[in-house]
Design a protein around this motif. Structure first.
Motif, PDB file in Angstrom:
ATOM      1  N   GLN A  56      53.510  87.927 -13.167  1.00 55.60           N
ATOM      2  CA  GLN A  56      52.270  87.146 -13.266  1.00 55.60           C
ATOM      3  C   GLN A  56      51.901  86.533 -11.912  1.00 55.60           C
ATOM      4  N   ILE A  57      52.884  86.015 -11.199  1.00 55.24           N
ATOM      5  CA  ILE A  57      52.618  85.466  -9.864  1.00 55.24           C
ATOM      6  C   ILE A  57      52.043  86.549  -8.958  1.00 55.24           C
ATOM      7  N   LYS A  58      52.653  87.731  -8.967  1.00 56.05           N
ATOM      8  CA  LYS A  58      52.182  88.821  -8.107  1.00 56.05           C
ATOM      9  C   LYS A  58      50.759  89.240  -8.473  1.00 56.05           C
ATOM     10  N   LYS A  59      50.436  89.245  -9.747  1.00 52.25           N
ATOM     11  CA  LYS A  59      49.060  89.574 -10.161  1.00 52.25           C
ATOM     12  C   LYS A  59      48.090  88.531  -9.620  1.00 52.25           C
ATOM     13  N   LEU A  60      48.432  87.264  -9.755  1.00 50.42           N
ATOM     14  CA  LEU A  60      47.565  86.194  -9.250  1.00 50.42           C
ATOM     15  C   LEU A  60      47.412  86.263  -7.730  1.00 50.42           C
ATOM     16  N   ALA A  98      41.294  66.603 -12.709  1.00 50.32           N
ATOM     17  CA  ALA A  98      41.891  67.585 -13.617  1.00 50.32           C
ATOM     18  C   ALA A  98      42.981  68.442 -12.974  1.00 50.32           C
ATOM     19  N   VAL A  99      43.035  68.469 -11.630  1.00 49.14           N
ATOM     20  CA  VAL A  99      44.012  69.340 -10.975  1.00 49.14           C
ATOM     21  C   VAL A  99      45.425  68.981 -11.454  1.00 49.14           C
ATOM     22  N   GLY A 100      46.172  70.020 -11.779  1.00 53.60           N
ATOM     23  CA  GLY A 100      47.509  69.843 -12.328  1.00 53.60           C
ATOM     24  C   GLY A 100      47.555  70.058 -13.827  1.00 53.60           C
ATOM     25  N   THR A 101      46.376  70.117 -14.460  1.00 53.36           N
ATOM     26  CA  THR A 101      46.321  70.349 -15.912  1.00 53.36           C
ATOM     27  C   THR A 101      45.914  71.773 -16.248  1.00 53.36           C
ATOM     28  N   GLY A 102      45.501  72.532 -15.249  1.00 54.17           N
ATOM     29  CA  GLY A 102      45.012  73.879 -15.502  1.00 54.17           C
ATOM     30  C   GLY A 102      46.019  74.956 -15.183  1.00 54.17           C
ATOM     31  N   GLY A 103      45.599  76.179 -15.455  1.00 57.08           N
ATOM     32  CA  GLY A 103      46.429  77.346 -15.163  1.00 57.08           C
ATOM     33  C   GLY A 103      45.533  78.460 -14.679  1.00 57.08           C
ATOM     34  N   SER A 104      45.616  79.602 -15.339  1.00 55.91           N
ATOM     35  CA  SER A 104      44.774  80.755 -15.009  1.00 55.91           C
ATOM     36  C   SER A 104      44.234  81.313 -16.316  1.00 55.91           C
ATOM     37  N   ASP A 105      43.477  82.395 -16.212  1.00 53.98           N
ATOM     38  CA  ASP A 105      42.976  83.066 -17.414  1.00 53.98           C
ATOM     39  C   ASP A 105      44.037  83.952 -18.066  1.00 53.98           C
ATOM     40  N   LEU A 106      45.180  84.095 -17.412  1.00 57.39           N
ATOM     41  CA  LEU A 106      46.273  84.896 -17.964  1.00 57.39           C
ATOM     42  C   LEU A 106      47.021  84.072 -19.015  1.00 57.39           C
ATOM     43  N   PRO A 107      47.752  84.730 -19.908  1.00 58.01           N
ATOM     44  CA  PRO A 107      48.470  83.981 -20.960  1.00 58.01           C
ATOM     45  C   PRO A 107      49.646  83.178 -20.409  1.00 58.01           C
ATOM     46  N   ASP A 108      49.991  82.112 -21.134  1.00 61.15           N
ATOM     47  CA  ASP A 108      51.206  81.362 -20.818  1.00 61.15           C
ATOM     48  C   ASP A 108      52.408  82.276 -21.038  1.00 61.15           C
ATOM     49  N   ASP A 131      56.081  71.912 -23.565  1.00 62.05           N
ATOM     50  CA  ASP A 131      56.419  73.160 -24.252  1.00 62.05           C
ATOM     51  C   ASP A 131      57.130  74.088 -23.263  1.00 62.05           C
ATOM     52  N   PRO A 132      58.370  74.486 -23.521  1.00 58.49           N
ATOM     53  CA  PRO A 132      59.104  75.350 -22.580  1.00 58.49           C
ATOM     54  C   PRO A 132      58.412  76.683 -22.312  1.00 58.49           C
ATOM     55  N   ASN A 133      57.535  77.099 -23.233  1.00 64.38           N
ATOM     56  CA  ASN A 133      56.857  78.387 -23.110  1.00 64.38           C
ATOM     57  C   ASN A 133      55.410  78.230 -22.635  1.00 64.38           C
ATOM     58  N   SER A 134      55.173  77.288 -21.725  1.00 62.94           N
ATOM     59  CA  SER A 134      53.804  77.004 -21.293  1.00 62.94           C
ATOM     60  C   SER A 134      53.545  77.243 -19.810  1.00 62.94           C
ATOM     61  N   ALA A 135      54.519  77.796 -19.073  1.00 63.41           N
ATOM     62  CA  ALA A 135      54.278  78.086 -17.657  1.00 63.41           C
ATOM     63  C   ALA A 135      53.181  79.133 -17.545  1.00 63.41           C
ATOM     64  N   ASN A 136      52.340  79.003 -16.508  1.00 64.92           N
ATOM     65  CA  ASN A 136      51.227  79.929 -16.351  1.00 64.92           C
ATOM     66  C   ASN A 136      51.051  80.334 -14.889  1.00 64.92           C
ATOM     67  N   SER A 137      50.539  79.436 -14.065  1.00 62.15           N
ATOM     68  CA  SER A 137      50.293  79.771 -12.656  1.00 62.15           C
ATOM     69  C   SER A 137      50.865  78.749 -11.683  1.00 62.15           C
ATOM     70  N   GLN A 138      51.111  77.531 -12.145  1.00 62.66           N
ATOM     71  CA  GLN A 138      51.572  76.489 -11.242  1.00 62.66           C
ATOM     72  C   GLN A 138      53.066  76.645 -10.928  1.00 62.66           C
ATOM     73  N   ARG A 190      49.894  86.211   0.045  1.00 57.18           N
ATOM     74  CA  ARG A 190      49.922  87.673  -0.070  1.00 57.18           C
ATOM     75  C   ARG A 190      51.340  88.135  -0.387  1.00 57.18           C
ATOM     76  N   ILE A 191      51.411  89.362  -0.894  1.00 52.74           N
ATOM     77  CA  ILE A 191      52.683  90.045  -1.102  1.00 52.74           C
ATOM     78  C   ILE A 191      52.926  90.891   0.135  1.00 52.74           C
ATOM     79  N   ALA A 192      54.126  90.831   0.696  1.00 49.81           N
ATOM     80  CA  ALA A 192      54.420  91.490   1.967  1.00 49.81           C
ATOM     81  C   ALA A 192      54.131  92.989   1.932  1.00 49.81           C
ATOM     82  N   ALA A 193      54.279  93.636   0.775  1.00 46.19           N
ATOM     83  CA  ALA A 193      54.032  95.078   0.681  1.00 46.19           C
ATOM     84  C   ALA A 193      52.554  95.435   0.881  1.00 46.19           C
ATOM     85  N   ASP A 194      51.666  94.452   0.708  1.00 49.02           N
ATOM     86  CA  ASP A 194      50.225  94.684   0.795  1.00 49.02           C
ATOM     87  C   ASP A 194      49.718  94.360   2.192  1.00 49.02           C
TER      88      ASP A 194
END
Length: 195
Positions: A56-60, A98-108, A131-138, A190-194
């Motif tokens: 998910q991090i790499k996609k973002l 609000a910063v710190g309360t958001g994530g991304s459009d991807l699922p948790d 919720d332990p299953n709530s990590a998203n982008s931060q 960026r990802i180093a491969a890119d």
């Protein structure tokens, strides 16, 4: 004699840990580079520990979602938190309340806790709600050890170079849980491969 053997064991163990992290840093596909105002921070991502989180991090990163996102919560001696792509982009849509309360459009993501790895200086972990299953982008980068986080937050990587630059990130108000006024940002990620 026993003390000397114990010291030798720790030297070997430290070498193995360093070699393990270095192996990940050598893999461009799992190396994230964050450009800060003072230079680049290189992070070895750990798909061996948290494959879904790393994907998910790499996609973002590849969607440029992390570019210009603020380090909105920075506590001296503890950690620097960033990655709120919904409310933290300082070029578009930054919302100081609000910063710190958001994530991304991807699922948790479901938790990928590791019992073998520990929160210490340079470790990168995923932020989440209660919720332990709530990590998203931060995510956050540790300034020092924090044993209470072990096994409670997903570890996604380790800083392999540029930790001195992380130390220079503007700190927040400890009385306000590390909230930063006019925060520093990830200029580009960026990802180093890119190349």
């Amino acid at each position: 004699m026993q003390l000397r053997r114990l010291a030798s064991f720790f030297v070997v163990l430290a070498g193995l840990v360093t070699a393990s992290v270095s192996a990940y840093a050598a893999d461009p596909e799992n190396t994230m580079i964050i450009t800060l105002k003072d230079g680049d921070v290189t992070i070895a991502l750990r798909p061996d520990l948290a494959p879904e989180h790393v994907a998910q991090i790499k996609k973002l990163v590849r969607d440029h979602a992390y570019d210009n996102v603020a380090f909105h919560r920075v506590i001296d001696g503890f950690m620097a938190q960033t990655g709120d792509v919904k409310f933290g982009n300082m070029n578009k849509g930054f919302n100081a309340q609000a910063v710190g309360t958001g994530g991304s459009d991807l699922p948790d993501l479901p938790a990928e806790f590791s019992q073998a790895e520990h929160y210490k200086r340079g470790v990168v972990g995923m932020a989440r709600s209660q919720d332990p299953n709530s990590a998203n982008s931060q995510f956050f980068i540790m300034f020092g050890p924090a044993p209470p986080l072990d096994g409670q937050y997903t570890i996604v990587g380790n800083v392999v170079s540029g930790m001195d630059l992380v130390d220079k990130i503007k700190k927040g108000d400890e009385a306000d849980n590390g909230t930063v006024t006019d925060p520093d940002r990830m200029i580009k990620v960026r990802i180093a491969a890119d190349k």
